[in-house]
Design an enzyme around this catalytic site. Sequence first.
Site, PDB file in Angstrom:
ATOM      1  N   LYS A 206       0.843  -1.199   0.000  1.00  0.00           N
ATOM      2  CA  LYS A 206       0.000   0.000   0.000  1.00  0.00           C
ATOM      3  C   LYS A 206       0.880   1.252   0.000  1.00  0.00           C
ATOM      4  CE  LYS A 206      -3.462   2.374   2.747  1.00  0.00           C
ATOM      5  NZ  LYS A 206      -4.428   2.343   3.836  1.00  0.00           N
ATOM      6  N   GLU A 212      10.461  -4.573   4.698  1.00  0.00           N
ATOM      7  CA  GLU A 212      10.540  -5.981   4.281  1.00  0.00           C
ATOM      8  C   GLU A 212      10.271  -6.112   2.781  1.00  0.00           C
ATOM      9  OE1 GLU A 212       8.884  -4.790   6.826  1.00  0.00           O
ATOM     10  OE2 GLU A 212       9.043  -6.101   8.583  1.00  0.00           O
ATOM     11  N   GLY A 268      -4.828  -1.937   4.936  1.00  0.00           N
ATOM     12  CA  GLY A 268      -4.051  -3.096   4.499  1.00  0.00           C
ATOM     13  C   GLY A 268      -4.760  -4.412   4.770  1.00  0.00           C
ATOM     14  N   ARG A 269      -5.317  -4.547   5.960  1.00  0.00           N
ATOM     15  CA  ARG A 269      -5.957  -5.824   6.332  1.00  0.00           C
ATOM     16  C   ARG A 269      -7.354  -5.971   5.748  1.00  0.00           C
ATOM     17  NH1 ARG A 269      -4.842  -2.386  10.309  1.00  0.00           N
ATOM     18  NH2 ARG A 269      -6.475  -1.527  11.623  1.00  0.00           N
ATOM     19  N   GLU A 354      -4.913  -6.620  14.642  1.00  0.00           N
ATOM     20  CA  GLU A 354      -4.395  -5.300  14.260  1.00  0.00           C
ATOM     21  C   GLU A 354      -5.541  -4.276  14.339  1.00  0.00           C
ATOM     22  OE1 GLU A 354      -2.610  -4.138  10.248  1.00  0.00           O
ATOM     23  OE2 GLU A 354      -0.785  -4.497  11.397  1.00  0.00           O
ATOM     24  N   HIS A 385      -5.810 -33.327  17.528  1.00  0.00           N
ATOM     25  CA  HIS A 385      -4.730 -34.182  18.022  1.00  0.00           C
ATOM     26  C   HIS A 385      -3.589 -33.353  18.572  1.00  0.00           C
ATOM     27  CE1 HIS A 385      -6.666 -37.779  16.477  1.00  0.00           C
ATOM     28  NE2 HIS A 385      -7.110 -36.963  15.525  1.00  0.00           N
ATOM     29  N   LYS A 505       9.127  -0.507  14.096  1.00  0.00           N
ATOM     30  CA  LYS A 505       9.707  -0.191  12.774  1.00  0.00           C
ATOM     31  C   LYS A 505      10.806   0.859  12.924  1.00  0.00           C
ATOM     32  CE  LYS A 505       5.493  -0.785   9.979  1.00  0.00           C
ATOM     33  NZ  LYS A 505       4.540  -0.074   9.133  1.00  0.00           N
TER      34      LYS A 505
HETATM   35  O1  F6P Z   1       3.008  -3.005   9.809  1.00  0.00           O
HETATM   36  C1  F6P Z   1       1.650  -2.945   9.641  1.00  0.00           C
HETATM   37  C2  F6P Z   1       1.234  -2.678   8.245  1.00  0.00           C
HETATM   38  O2  F6P Z   1       1.154  -1.318   8.038  1.00  0.00           O
HETATM   39  C3  F6P Z   1      -0.070  -3.371   7.942  1.00  0.00           C
HETATM   40  O3  F6P Z   1      -1.153  -2.681   8.408  1.00  0.00           O
HETATM   41  C4  F6P Z   1      -0.001  -3.535   6.479  1.00  0.00           C
HETATM   42  O4  F6P Z   1      -0.920  -4.470   6.018  1.00  0.00           O
HETATM   43  C5  F6P Z   1       1.432  -3.964   6.329  1.00  0.00           C
HETATM   44  O5  F6P Z   1       2.130  -3.204   7.285  1.00  0.00           O
HETATM   45  C6  F6P Z   1       2.041  -3.786   4.971  1.00  0.00           C
HETATM   46  O6  F6P Z   1       2.005  -2.467   4.548  1.00  0.00           O
HETATM   47  P1  F6P Z   1       2.188  -2.064   3.028  1.00  0.00           P
HETATM   48  O7  F6P Z   1       1.102  -2.697   2.245  1.00  0.00           O
HETATM   49  O8  F6P Z   1       2.138  -0.577   2.998  1.00  0.00           O
HETATM   50  O9  F6P Z   1       3.536  -2.578   2.584  1.00  0.00           O
END
Ligand code: F6P
Length: 541
Positions: A206, A212, A268-269, A354, A385, A505
């Site tokens: 987003k 990452e 995002g979620r 979240e 199990h 972060k």
């Molecule tokens: O770290 C949380 C977050 O902002 C989430 O809410 C989001 O889904 C994820 O990181 C990834 O963010 P992006 O889509 O901006 O890379």
Amino acid sequence: MSTARRIDPWQALQKHHARLDKLHLRTLFEQDPRRVQRYTREAAGWRLDYSKHRIDAASLDALFELARAVQLEARRDAMFSGEKVNFTEHRAALHTALRAPADAVILVDGVNVVPEVHAVLAQMRAFSDAVRSGAWRGHSGRPIRNIVNIGIGGSDLGPVMAHEALRWYGDRRLALRFVSNIDGTDFQEAVRGLRPDETLFIVASKTFTTLETMTNAHSARDWLLASCGGDKRAVARHFVALSTNLDAVEAFGIARANAFAFWDWVGGRYSMDSAIGLSTMIAIGAPAFMDMLAGFHAMDEHFRQAPLEQNLPVIMGLLNVWYGNFFGSETVAVLPYAQYLKRFPAYLQQLTMESNGKSVRRDGKRVDYTTGAVFWGEPGTNGQHSFYQLIHQGTRLIPCDFIAFAHALEPLGRHQDLLLANVIAQAEALAFGKSAAQVRAEGAPAALVPHKVFEGNRPSSLLLADKLTPAALGSLVALYEHSVFTQACVWDINPFDQWGVELGKQLALRVAGEIEAPRKRLQHDASTNAAIQWYRQARGH
Ligand code: F6P
């Protein structure tokens, strides 16, 4: 005293809890022969049997009164109509617009967003058709056979979950892989054995700034370029981006034509049905993706229109409030009896935790009641199990959501009958247990009787649908989205921001700088300093 506790229904619910805490589900079923009919509702292809919950008519009435007292209906309408309900980020929360029909009108700042949504869907459709048909070629002229989605959080969990859930509908000639972790092994394993000139990377972010994702995207570009003598023109054939930040996409080297947009009003979620769903659409095809959106929309309409007493997301949300705030439950187990839903609990963890992992009310004051529960789970029967022992005989009260389908996608011998027998039996065992008298009657030695007794009275929901279709998946996800919203309204928190992830972060970037500049003086606490020094030494920095 906080808002929630000051309002009457809260106090009434405390009294109902005191009364119901002493009642066994066996008694509730004996007292009301029509209990199942009374506490079963259907909507958007799903049947919710909530009769095995520790509720009765009076306590349910009080829960609905609580929902009315917190103005759930008005807040729901505000969300659907595009008001900036995510007030800490000055944004609307309009995931419902992502699945609205083309003729709907939903305004954000006076602009109808529905045509833009459908324009991106059309762009996604054209692209996914081209990849699926082989018309989209890699730089060497070979068709794409591998799709690697690079993203994290909502830009990963939804696509991964949907990929697993709808695998049966997917084009098996295409291999879908997912990279999320900054641990380099994730990327290396994802591309192991793949031909770069047959591989398409979807960079899903987003913000297009997530550490990452950007680190993995750069490694992917290096991997591609290393295979074609550094010819940068290859990027245009092997990279597309899904983002709200089109400038950053371009700065990365991905052409605007290969960018699929979405908007800041999609959290995002809540984004698996936006452009973030491109990998899903490529896998299952545009018509099936549209079926999934129709499933989402059917549940949206149910949530928007059904009276609270008939409303599945409202009922499920209020039951979570009931156990969390009145019975002191800390967790909810989500137990799909469908192997294809194996990533659904992980997906729900972001959606629920979240969203509702907050301790400050909308007015900025700290809550004095518990909020979001810990969601967890695994597919049944595997969980049976493993951890079910604790649910059956442990000291904690863990409400369970059982999810199952009447028809297998791939019928095989007795498997489906046995699968369904298990889920139905588990709900029965949890609710009704086995008394000491029953254990004795089975001939257990006296010393073993207490060990073999099941107290029962453990609550569960049974969520059933005909078949795991794209539409059924869409309505299931929307059901949980709106249940999360219902809970947030009761707790008076904002379910659409996530400030709690920011500090980690920031500190990670600071620590990374210190690790990579070994002479830098450390000014953390003693434990953090020691950990950095240990790592510097281990790495010979
Ligand atoms: O770290 C949380 C977050 O902002 C989430 O809410 C989001 O889904 C994820 O990181 C990834 O963010 P992006 O889509 O901006 O890379």
